[in-house]
Structures are given as C-alpha cells and as structure tokens.
Design a protein around this motif. Structure first.
Motif, PDB file in Angstrom:
ATOM      1  N   UNK A  56       0.670  -1.060   0.213  1.00  0.00           N
ATOM      2  CA  UNK A  56       0.201   0.601  -0.083  1.00  0.00           C
ATOM      3  C   UNK A  56       0.854   1.477   0.344  1.00  0.00           C
ATOM      4  N   UNK A  57       0.281   1.660  -1.180  1.00  0.00           N
ATOM      5  CA  UNK A  57       1.846   2.972  -1.498  1.00  0.00           C
ATOM      6  C   UNK A  57       0.630   4.257  -0.783  1.00  0.00           C
ATOM      7  N   UNK A  58       1.353   5.272  -0.110  1.00  0.00           N
ATOM      8  CA  UNK A  58       0.477   6.516   0.691  1.00  0.00           C
ATOM      9  C   UNK A  58       0.680   7.761  -0.796  1.00  0.00           C
ATOM     10  N   UNK A  59      -0.426   8.609  -0.515  1.00  0.00           N
ATOM     11  CA  UNK A  59      -0.675   9.860  -0.904  1.00  0.00           C
ATOM     12  C   UNK A  59       0.284  10.618  -1.718  1.00  0.00           C
ATOM     13  N   UNK A  60       1.364  10.654  -0.676  1.00  0.00           N
ATOM     14  CA  UNK A  60       2.243  11.860  -1.022  1.00  0.00           C
ATOM     15  C   UNK A  60       3.743  10.582  -1.604  1.00  0.00           C
ATOM     16  N   UNK A  61       3.581   9.644  -1.254  1.00  0.00           N
ATOM     17  CA  UNK A  61       5.001   8.326  -1.621  1.00  0.00           C
ATOM     18  C   UNK A  61       6.072   8.672  -1.353  1.00  0.00           C
ATOM     19  N   UNK A  62       5.248   9.287   0.236  1.00  0.00           N
ATOM     20  CA  UNK A  62       6.834   8.904   1.210  1.00  0.00           C
ATOM     21  C   UNK A  62       7.300   7.563   1.967  1.00  0.00           C
ATOM     22  N   UNK A  63       5.864   6.570   2.217  1.00  0.00           N
ATOM     23  CA  UNK A  63       5.899   5.350   2.827  1.00  0.00           C
ATOM     24  C   UNK A  63       5.009   4.759   2.559  1.00  0.00           C
ATOM     25  N   UNK A  64       5.461   3.522   1.986  1.00  0.00           N
ATOM     26  CA  UNK A  64       4.924   2.476   1.742  1.00  0.00           C
ATOM     27  C   UNK A  64       4.868   1.040   2.816  1.00  0.00           C
ATOM     28  N   UNK A  65       3.625   0.168   2.975  1.00  0.00           N
ATOM     29  CA  UNK A  65       2.977  -0.261   4.101  1.00  0.00           C
ATOM     30  C   UNK A  65       3.096  -2.159   3.394  1.00  0.00           C
ATOM     31  N   UNK A  66       3.129  -2.686   4.091  1.00  0.00           N
ATOM     32  CA  UNK A  66       3.676  -4.118   3.029  1.00  0.00           C
ATOM     33  C   UNK A  66       3.860  -5.328   4.125  1.00  0.00           C
ATOM     34  N   UNK A  67       3.123  -6.548   3.231  1.00  0.00           N
ATOM     35  CA  UNK A  67       2.828  -7.553   4.663  1.00  0.00           C
ATOM     36  C   UNK A  67       3.078  -8.832   3.459  1.00  0.00           C
ATOM     37  N   UNK A  68       2.970  -9.815   4.708  1.00  0.00           N
ATOM     38  CA  UNK A  68       3.746 -10.661   3.170  1.00  0.00           C
ATOM     39  C   UNK A  68       1.755 -11.453   2.377  1.00  0.00           C
ATOM     40  N   UNK A  69       1.965 -11.531   1.534  1.00  0.00           N
ATOM     41  CA  UNK A  69       1.507 -11.926   0.568  1.00  0.00           C
ATOM     42  C   UNK A  69       1.146 -13.791   0.482  1.00  0.00           C
ATOM     43  N   UNK A  70       0.393 -14.054   0.202  1.00  0.00           N
ATOM     44  CA  UNK A  70       0.356 -16.303  -0.541  1.00  0.00           C
ATOM     45  C   UNK A  70       1.329 -16.325  -0.894  1.00  0.00           C
ATOM     46  N   UNK A  71       1.810 -15.602  -1.507  1.00  0.00           N
ATOM     47  CA  UNK A  71       3.173 -16.416  -2.345  1.00  0.00           C
ATOM     48  C   UNK A  71       4.762 -16.041  -1.542  1.00  0.00           C
ATOM     49  N   UNK A  72       4.219 -15.990  -0.417  1.00  0.00           N
ATOM     50  CA  UNK A  72       5.565 -15.492   0.260  1.00  0.00           C
ATOM     51  C   UNK A  72       6.404 -16.186   0.566  1.00  0.00           C
ATOM     52  N   UNK A  73       6.225 -17.712   0.535  1.00  0.00           N
ATOM     53  CA  UNK A  73       7.423 -19.223   0.843  1.00  0.00           C
ATOM     54  C   UNK A  73       7.079 -19.926  -0.062  1.00  0.00           C
ATOM     55  N   UNK A  74       6.500 -18.820  -1.547  1.00  0.00           N
ATOM     56  CA  UNK A  74       6.571 -19.627  -2.786  1.00  0.00           C
ATOM     57  C   UNK A  74       8.181 -20.558  -4.020  1.00  0.00           C
ATOM     58  N   UNK A  75       8.246 -21.537  -4.129  1.00  0.00           N
ATOM     59  CA  UNK A  75       9.452 -21.545  -4.737  1.00  0.00           C
ATOM     60  C   UNK A  75      10.445 -19.900  -5.389  1.00  0.00           C
ATOM     61  N   UNK A  76      11.761 -19.715  -5.622  1.00  0.00           N
ATOM     62  CA  UNK A  76      11.551 -18.860  -6.102  1.00  0.00           C
ATOM     63  C   UNK A  76      11.492 -18.706  -7.867  1.00  0.00           C
ATOM     64  N   UNK A  77      12.023 -17.702  -8.332  1.00  0.00           N
ATOM     65  CA  UNK A  77      12.237 -17.491  -9.961  1.00  0.00           C
ATOM     66  C   UNK A  77      13.672 -18.286 -10.307  1.00  0.00           C
ATOM     67  N   UNK A  78      14.075 -18.787 -11.744  1.00  0.00           N
ATOM     68  CA  UNK A  78      14.396 -19.016 -11.795  1.00  0.00           C
ATOM     69  C   UNK A  78      15.434 -18.390 -13.255  1.00  0.00           C
ATOM     70  N   UNK A  79      16.306 -17.694 -13.495  1.00  0.00           N
ATOM     71  CA  UNK A  79      16.489 -16.724 -14.745  1.00  0.00           C
ATOM     72  C   UNK A  79      17.164 -17.758 -15.402  1.00  0.00           C
ATOM     73  N   UNK A  80      17.252 -18.322 -16.852  1.00  0.00           N
ATOM     74  CA  UNK A  80      17.648 -18.977 -16.867  1.00  0.00           C
ATOM     75  C   UNK A  80      18.761 -18.068 -18.010  1.00  0.00           C
TER      76      UNK A  80
END
Length: 282
Positions: free
Chosen positions: A258-282
């Motif tokens: 969640x980005x605030x209106x003034x773009x000075x603070x962003x609020x984060x919390x883990x999503x359902x993807x937090x523990x998913x395997x990491x993407x591999x760059x080929x």
C-alpha cells in the motif's frame, strides 16, 4: 423522523465509502509480470504490463495486438484515454518502441494512481485505489524514496554474516528476484561471497564480454520481515551497465503493498506467495 435521517445518513456514508475506492483486476503471469486489460482511445484493446518503475505508458514494437489509434510524434503520444475495468483515465502519455515483459503489448505505470493511495493486492490479483488512508492493520511501514518518478526502498543484505544496507529500485518488469548494481556487487565481492548457481556470457561487436551470474543471498531483511535464500543476480565482465539494485517482480509478489498518497511511505505485509519457490532466470 430521526430514525429515517439516520438511515439516510448511513446510506450516503456507505455510498461515499464505495466511491472512495476503485478496484482493477490483473493477471499475474508465470514470469511474475502483472498484466492489465485496457481499452485505449475507445478503440485499441491492449494487454499492458504494469511497470512500477515508470509513471506513463508505452507500446512495444513486439506487441501482439494492434495499436492503430495511438498517434505518435517523435515517439511520444499525448492526450490518450485508457479505460481499465469501469474507469477511464484521461491525458495518458504513451511512448513508442519500448520493450516490455512476456505476454504484454506495452506498459502502464503509476500515473493512473496520481494523488491517491494505491494497493497492489497479490492475494486477490487486483489493484485498489483509495482517496483516504485505508486499513493498515498488519502492515509494516517502510520509508519510500522517490527519484525521477521511481520508487526506492532500503533493505539489509546479510552476506557472510555481515549486514549491508542497500537502496533497491522497485522494478516489476524484471521477472527475477534481486539484481545488484555493478557498484554493490564489486564493493561486496559478490562473485566470491555468494553461492553461484548459474552464469551466462555474451560478447558485443567490440569484443567486450558481459557475464550475468545468478547467486543465492542467505538473508534479506525488510524491517521485521526476513526473506531467506533469495535468487540474486549481478554482472561481471567488461561492460558496466547496471547502475541500480533491483527489488524485482519475484520478490515484489511476496508482499501486498500500500503506497501512501504522498509517496513517502509504503506499507507491506507477506502475501500468499511469500514462501513460494524462487523464479529461476535461464
């Protein structure tokens, strides 16, 4: 009479709350890119990739769908309309011939959320914009730094039990996890200190070689939240083209934002993807 007035007031309040937010559905690709269905200038149906590292919009030379109703002059087109879901955005600037992510005809940036709070809700595959501050329960605040319309956050990188602070550009167009700048990679000797899982070398017409290496970062700390064993890329070789650290799409999707209106603070919390395997760059 008082009861009727109270009911009317409640209805009006509910309507105002409803108007205070807009929802935009999106699709997350297997490459971690966000795709939004749009109608440009009431004519061109385009799938645009949301790029948090830009404000305006662009069209790719490799687009699948036609964009015949966007008129460019010197590769810039002003005054366009973009309809997304039930809302139409006015005066959108498009740039021509900018490459984009998989499955997209172009890109669209954060300008559609100007002067509003906005949420990237990976749990429900949608953006939500708000006129007023939304519910921030369970979210962790982080300082947000803006430069040339791009957003940066600070995170601590744990390398061989030493904690190194770094500024990261939020970059939803790059499918991978972290990508380090040449300066950070060299200063912290990542080629020696990270476990390397893959590399790829390319040579340009001048015979200069650039090598992309993929490694594993043991820990990344964002305030009270810790990510473990992240994929982390960096470059070695003759060419020094990577000037910013990227906090890219594969790590962005592990949080709701969640980005605030003034773009000075962003609020984060883990999503359902937090523990998913990491993407591999080929």
């Amino acid at each position: 009479m008082y009861q009727k007035f109270s009911c009317l007031a409640f209805v009006l309040l509910s309507l105002n709350l409803f108007k205070a937010q807009e929802k935009i559905p999106f699709r997350l690709t297997k490459h971690n890119n966000i795709i939004v269905k749009t109608l440009v200038n009431d004519k061109d149906s385009l799938h645009l990739m949301f790029q948090i590292a830009m404000e305006d919009a662009s069209i790719s030379p490799e687009r699948i769908r036609k964009a015949d109703h966007i008129t460019f002059k010197d590769e810039i087109s002003d005054g366009n309309t973009v309809k997304i879901a039930n809302k139409k955005y006015e005066n959108i600037r498009f740039f021509d011939n900018e490459f984009t992510g998989h499955e997209a005809d172009g890109k669209i940036g954060t300008g559609i959320f100007k002067d509003q709070y906005f949420k990237i809700d990976y749990d429900n595959s949608q953006f939500v914009s708000y006129d007023k501050e939304p519910d921030l329960k369970d979210y962790q605040p982080m300082n947000l730094y803006v430069k040339n319309g791009q957003f940066y956050i600070v995170a601590d990188n744990v390398i061989e039990d030493k904690q190194q602070e770094a500024y990261f550009l939020l970059q939803s167009g790059y499918s991978g996890g972290l990508l380090y700048s040449n300066e950070f990679a060299e200063a912290n000797n990542l080629n020696e200190k990270l476990k390397i899982t893959g590399e790829k070398s390319m040579k340009n017409s001048a015979g200069q070689i650039i090598t992309t290496k993929q490694g594993v970062l043991p820990f990344l700390k964002l305030g009270n939240i810790v990510l473990k064993n992240l994929t982390a890329g960096f470059f070695t070789g003759d060419l020094k083209a990577q000037h910013a650290n990227y906090f890219a799409a594969d790590v962005m999707r592990r949080f709701n934002w969640i980005f605030d209106k003034d773009r000075k603070v962003v609020y984060i919390k883990p999503s359902k993807y937090f523990n998913e395997p990491y993407y591999k760059i080929n």
